[in-house]
Every structure is written in structure tokens, then in C-alpha cells.
Design a protein around this motif. Structure first.
Motif, PDB file in Angstrom:
ATOM      1  N   GLN A   1      93.777 -18.049 -38.718  1.00 58.49           N
ATOM      2  CA  GLN A   1      94.278 -19.428 -38.598  1.00 58.49           C
ATOM      3  C   GLN A   1      94.002 -20.028 -37.230  1.00 58.49           C
ATOM      4  O   GLN A   1      93.940 -21.249 -37.079  1.00 58.49           O
ATOM      5  N   TYR A   2      93.794 -19.178 -36.221  1.00 61.16           N
ATOM      6  CA  TYR A   2      93.466 -19.663 -34.877  1.00 61.16           C
ATOM      7  C   TYR A   2      91.954 -19.805 -34.664  1.00 61.16           C
ATOM      8  O   TYR A   2      91.519 -20.318 -33.639  1.00 61.16           O
ATOM      9  N   PHE A   3      91.159 -19.305 -35.624  1.00 61.99           N
ATOM     10  CA  PHE A   3      89.704 -19.232 -35.423  1.00 61.99           C
ATOM     11  C   PHE A   3      88.947 -19.667 -36.678  1.00 61.99           C
ATOM     12  O   PHE A   3      87.987 -19.029 -37.080  1.00 61.99           O
ATOM     13  N   ASN A   4      89.395 -20.749 -37.318  1.00 61.54           N
ATOM     14  CA  ASN A   4      88.754 -21.140 -38.581  1.00 61.54           C
ATOM     15  C   ASN A   4      87.581 -22.090 -38.406  1.00 61.54           C
ATOM     16  O   ASN A   4      86.990 -22.512 -39.390  1.00 61.54           O
ATOM     17  N   ASN A   5      87.227 -22.433 -37.177  1.00 59.99           N
ATOM     18  CA  ASN A   5      86.054 -23.273 -36.931  1.00 59.99           C
ATOM     19  C   ASN A   5      84.953 -22.486 -36.238  1.00 59.99           C
ATOM     20  O   ASN A   5      85.219 -21.580 -35.450  1.00 59.99           O
ATOM     21  N   ARG A   6      83.724 -22.852 -36.540  1.00 60.61           N
ATOM     22  CA  ARG A   6      82.584 -22.315 -35.798  1.00 60.61           C
ATOM     23  C   ARG A   6      82.411 -23.101 -34.503  1.00 60.61           C
ATOM     24  O   ARG A   6      82.848 -24.243 -34.391  1.00 60.61           O
TER      25      ARG A   6
END
Length: 509
Positions: free
Chosen positions: A100-105
Motif C-alpha cells: 500500500q506504500y509502494f503501489n506506483n512505479r
């Protein structure tokens, strides 16, 4: 030179010096082991001067002497601080447990001038990416792939015919042959088109597929910004596809969509999914549907086309290279192909999935040559509530927007996890040896919810191509075969700097 100009230059130099000191003090002030940067270029001098591709630069960060026991290491991509994670458990935390803290590239293109790049699944940002992935994932279920399979087998037979036409004893640029195969495959199963790359030397589809990954100065600059300095994407107006390729993809998909709507034909492919989106939008005009936008539909087709073309063709190429270097392994695989199919004309979907040694060979290729070479994510800290920290190694909160990198290439060649990592050994993946493998150290398709959506299809493409090529042919090294693989410096994916030329021999059994 006037005193005023000298004063101005001196002031600018002082301001730049102070700014850089502050920018380059980020990791030291937080007590994190870091790689010492150089002026302007940060830690990425080799990449920015064109000596190594970006994935190799990340590998070099991971393998920096003195950092072997570090769970992570701080780097500077030009002026921008970023983190390279080395610890497998922390990688799993970032990519899976705390997704949830790292869902973007990190990667970005210009949202205003690159509709095809910005709107596709690979670059889409939260929450759009999740909705998009849920919509596209039905194309990649085993049931849908099985329905596509008859179209794939037809292209496999075309590959055999193309190899026959090249003539026994010919020295062949094997990547060209494999890439023509995957071009035809993607064209037929995704779009219902015949690209004819295996039949026509100047196939338009093949030309534009190659152009996407072609190494040139302008494309290298675009990719450098997309990968490393995404904040400059809009200012530099970078595009994933060239103007000509964008025009070609747009016109091709527009034509196919119109033809399918006119004829009502269904092929259980990507175009059917895109048409369903369009009908859904038409049935609910009160909603603001992105699917009313042709470029939004075309963007999904474009990434399907390019990803499927390059990844599978490179996997096939590098597998054949390794099998040519160790012909006893090639003999073993060819024997398995003969055992499974004999003189049968048809390579069945069920049987190809059951071939143990073929799976071992492809798995080992993807270990040594993970096509992307690294994984990356951007930290998204919430405005309120619990923040992500680097626990248990540090209580440091990662800043919002921080880029995090994982070198799959380094981890999959680390002797800590893979004995004799530079040796191509498919028996690592034999059932009796599986217990020796730490599968957390194997991530050729990425990790977590944003892993490669087309993994199942990509594996099948590579396996089908290898079976059809090796049924009646062998590959050997020749004088033009590179002794070792060196990476192409400007390539965005794992690719050989030199053409991989192999001698193709026709055999009866």
C-alpha cells in the motif's frame, strides 16, 4: 570581463556549491551507508555517459564493494536521492507486505503529450492501475490463453517454415528470427492481424516493434528521463513511442476495432476486451468513461504489443545461445521434444505445459537474463496515520516520493543464493533440487501485485517458439557468435551489444 559579471559567476558558483552540498548530504545525515556521488552526475556517471544501461547501473549499486552486508544502500540519481534494497526480506516487505506504500512505479512519461505511454497499464498510477489491471487480467487467464492457442500454433509452424527457408548451415541473426516470430504471434492473438514478419523482410509491424527498442541518442535521452528523472518528463516532453510508431499503432488498432464492430467476429483476444469497454461506456453515458477515448484503448494494445514482442524474443534468443554453447543440454531438450511429440504435427497446449526439462531450461535463462533487469517502486507516505519505515534495520521514515530499486540481475547472479551463478545449469530447477532454491531470490517477472501481468503468456510464447524451432533444427556456435554477452549500453532492457549469430542446421530427428 567586467567586475559585475565576475561577481555574478562567483555568486552562482557559491549557490550551486551550497545546493549540491545540501542535496548530497541526504543519506549521510540519516546514517545510511551510501555510494559517494560526483558533481552533477551523482552516482550515475556510467549510465549518463552511455557506458552502461540503466539496469546494469542498478546492478553495480547492489554489488558495490563494502556494501555486501548492507540491507540497503543510498545512491544519488544525478541530484535525486534513491534507495537500492539488497535484503530479500525487506524486498518482500516493500513489494508485497507493505504494498500500500509502494503501489506506483517510478517511471513516467509526459501525461500531456504522450497519451499512449501515460495511459497504459505499465505506467498507470494509483488508483487507476488497479482498475485497469482488473479489466485487462481476463485476457491472461489460462482459459483465455488456451482459446488463443490455435492461433499461436499456426505461427509456430510458420517459424519452422521460415527456418527451413533460411537453409541448413546458414549463419542466422537469431534475435531477428525470434523477434519476427513474437511479432506475428502478438499481432494475431492480440489484434487478429497478420503481421507476416516471418514471411516479409519489410513487415511494417516488425519495423515499428524494432523501432521502440532501437538504440539512438534521442531515444537514450528519452529513456534516461523516463527511468531516472521522471519529474522532467513533462518539461522534456518525452514519449514512450516515436511519432511514426504512435501513428502506426493508432491507425492499426482503430482499423481492427472498426472491423470487429462491423463484422461482429469474436476471437477471445484483447480487441474483444477493448470493444466490451467501449460498449460499457456507451451504455452508461452519464459516467465519465476513459474508454470513450480511443487513445486510452490504443495505449493498452500498445503496451501488450511491445512487452510481448521484446521479452519473449529475448528469452528465446538467449536460451538458444546457451544451448549452442552447451550442446549436450540442447540434445537433452531435443530428446524431450521428440519424446513428447514424436512425428505429431500438432504441439498441444496440454503437452507443452507438461515438459519438465523445457521449463527448467527457460527458468534458468530467466535467472541469468531477467529481461527488465531490475524492479522499482515509488514510496507513497500517507498524509496521516502510520508511516513506512525501514524497520527492523532502521527507524527512518522514507520520504514521500522516494524511489526504491531492486536489482533482479544482481540477486539472480548472487553466489549467496545461486552456486556458480555464471554457469547455465537448468538442473537447478529440477524437482529434486527445488529445495535448494530460495525462491525469494528469483523474480524475473517482478514481485508483488504489480508483477508482469503477461507472465503466463510470455512463458508459453517462448516455450512454443523453442519447441517449433528445435523440433527439426539444431543451433551451433560459429565464428560470428559472441564468446560472452556484453550489454547494449543504450538498451532499456537486457540485450546483447553484439548480434547473436548462430549456425542453423536442419536435422531429421
Amino acid at each position: 570581463m567586467s567586475n559585475e559579471l565576475l561577481f555574478l559567476l562567483a555568486t552562482l558558483a557559491i549557490v550551486f556549491y551550497i545546493w549540491q552540498r545540501r542535496a548530497f548530504s541526504f543519506w549521510q545525515s540519516r546514517g545510511v551507508k551510501f555510494i559517494r556521488p560526483v558533481t552533477l552526475l551523482g552516482c550515475t556517471r556510467e549510465f549518463l555517459t552511455g557506458r552502461v544501461p540503466f539496469f546494469e547501473q542498478i546492478q553495480k549499486f547492489h554489488e558495490t564493494p563494502g556494501c555486501e552486508k548492507e540491507p540497503f544502500v543510498g545512491v544519488y540519481l544525478a541530484y535525486r536521492p534513491a534507495l537500492v534494497i539488497r535484503d530479500l526480506e525487506l524486498i518482500k516487505t516493500v513489494m508485497v507486505k507493505k504494498f500500500q506504500y509502494f503501489n506506483n512505479r517510478v517511471l513516467r512519461t509526459d501525461p500531456h503529450h504522450d497519451a499512449l505511454g501515460h495511459n497504459n497499464l505499465f505506467f498507470a498510477r494509483s488508483p487507476t492501475w488497479k482498475e485497469l489491471r482488473n479489466k485487462i487480467s481476463p485476457v491472461f487467464t489460462s482459459g483465455k490463453i488456451k482459446q488463443m492457442y490455435p492461433h499461436m500454433v499456426k505461427i509456430g509452424k510458420n517459424l519452422e517454415d521460415s527456418a527451413d527457408r533460411l537453409g541448413s548451415g546458414s549463419n542466422v541473426q537469431i534475435k531477428d528470427l525470434c523477434a519476427r516470430f513474437t511479432t506475428d504471434l502478438i499481432a494475431t492473438i492480440a489484434f487478429g492481424l497478420e503481421a507476416n514478419a516471418l514471411q516479409l523482410p519489410k513487415s511494417e509491424f516488425y519495423h515499428h516493434n524494432k523501432a521502440i527498442f532501437a538504440v539512438s541518442l534521442s531515444r537514450a535521452i528519452d529513456f534516461a528521463i523516463i527511468f531516472m528523472l521522471p519529474a522532467l518528463a513533462s518539461l522534456a516532453r518525452v514519449k514512450l513511442f516515436s511519432k511514426d510508431t504512435t501513428k502506426f499503432i493508432r491507425s492499426s488498432i482503430n482499423f481492427v476495432l472498426a472491423e470487429r464492430e462491423r463484422t461482429g467476429i469474436k476471437r477471445n483476444d484483447l480487441i474483444d476486451i477493448l470493444l466490451a469497454w467501449r460498449k460499457e461506456a456507451a451504455a452508461n453515458p452519464e459516467k465519465n468513461h476513459q474508454t470513450n477515448d480511443l487513445d486510452y484503448l490504443v495505449a493498452q494494445a500498445a503496451v501488450f504489443q511491445t512487452a510481448g514482442f521484446e521479452t519473449s524474443s529475448s528469452t528465446m534468443t538467449l536460451t538458444l545461445y546457451e544451448l549452442a554453447l552447451q550442446e549436450e543440454l540442447q540434445d537433452r531438450l531435443r530428446q524431450e521434444i521428440a519424446d513428447f511429440f514424436g512425428e505429431e504435427d500438432h504441439v498441444s497446449y496440454e503437452r507443452i505445459q507438461e515438459m519438465p526439462y523445457l521449463s527448467q531450461v527457460v527458468n534458468e535463462t530467466l535467472r541469468m537474463y531477467p529481461i527488465v533487469g531490475y524492479a522499482e517502486r515509488e514510496c507513497s507516505q500517507p498524509a496521516e496515520g502510520e508511516k513506512f519505515t525501514l524497520s527492523p534495520h532502521s527507524n527512518m521514515e522514507l520520504p514521500h516520493g522516494m524511489s526504491v530499486y531492486v536489482s533482479t540481475l544482481a540477486i539472480q547472479r548472487d553466489p549467496q543464493y545461486w552456486p556458480e551463478p555464471e554457469k547455465f545449469d537448468p538442473d537447478r530447477f529440477a524437482p529434486e533440487n527445488r529445495h535448494n532454491i530460495n525462491m525469494d531470490a528469483y523474480m524475473p517477472f517482478g514481485v508483488g501485485p504489480r508483477n508482469c501481468i503477461g507472465m503466463r503468456l510470455g512463458l508459453l510464447q517462448s516455450k512454443l517458439g523453442l519447441v517449433h524451432l528445435l523440433r527439426k533444427h539444431r543451433v551451433h556456435t560459429c565464428d560470428q557468435t559472441p564468446k560472452t554477452i556484453e550489454w547494449a549500453p543504450g538498451s532499456p532492457v537486457v540485450a546483447s551489444k553484439d548480434d547473436i549469430v548462430l549456425r542453423l542446421e536442419k536435422v531429421s530427428g
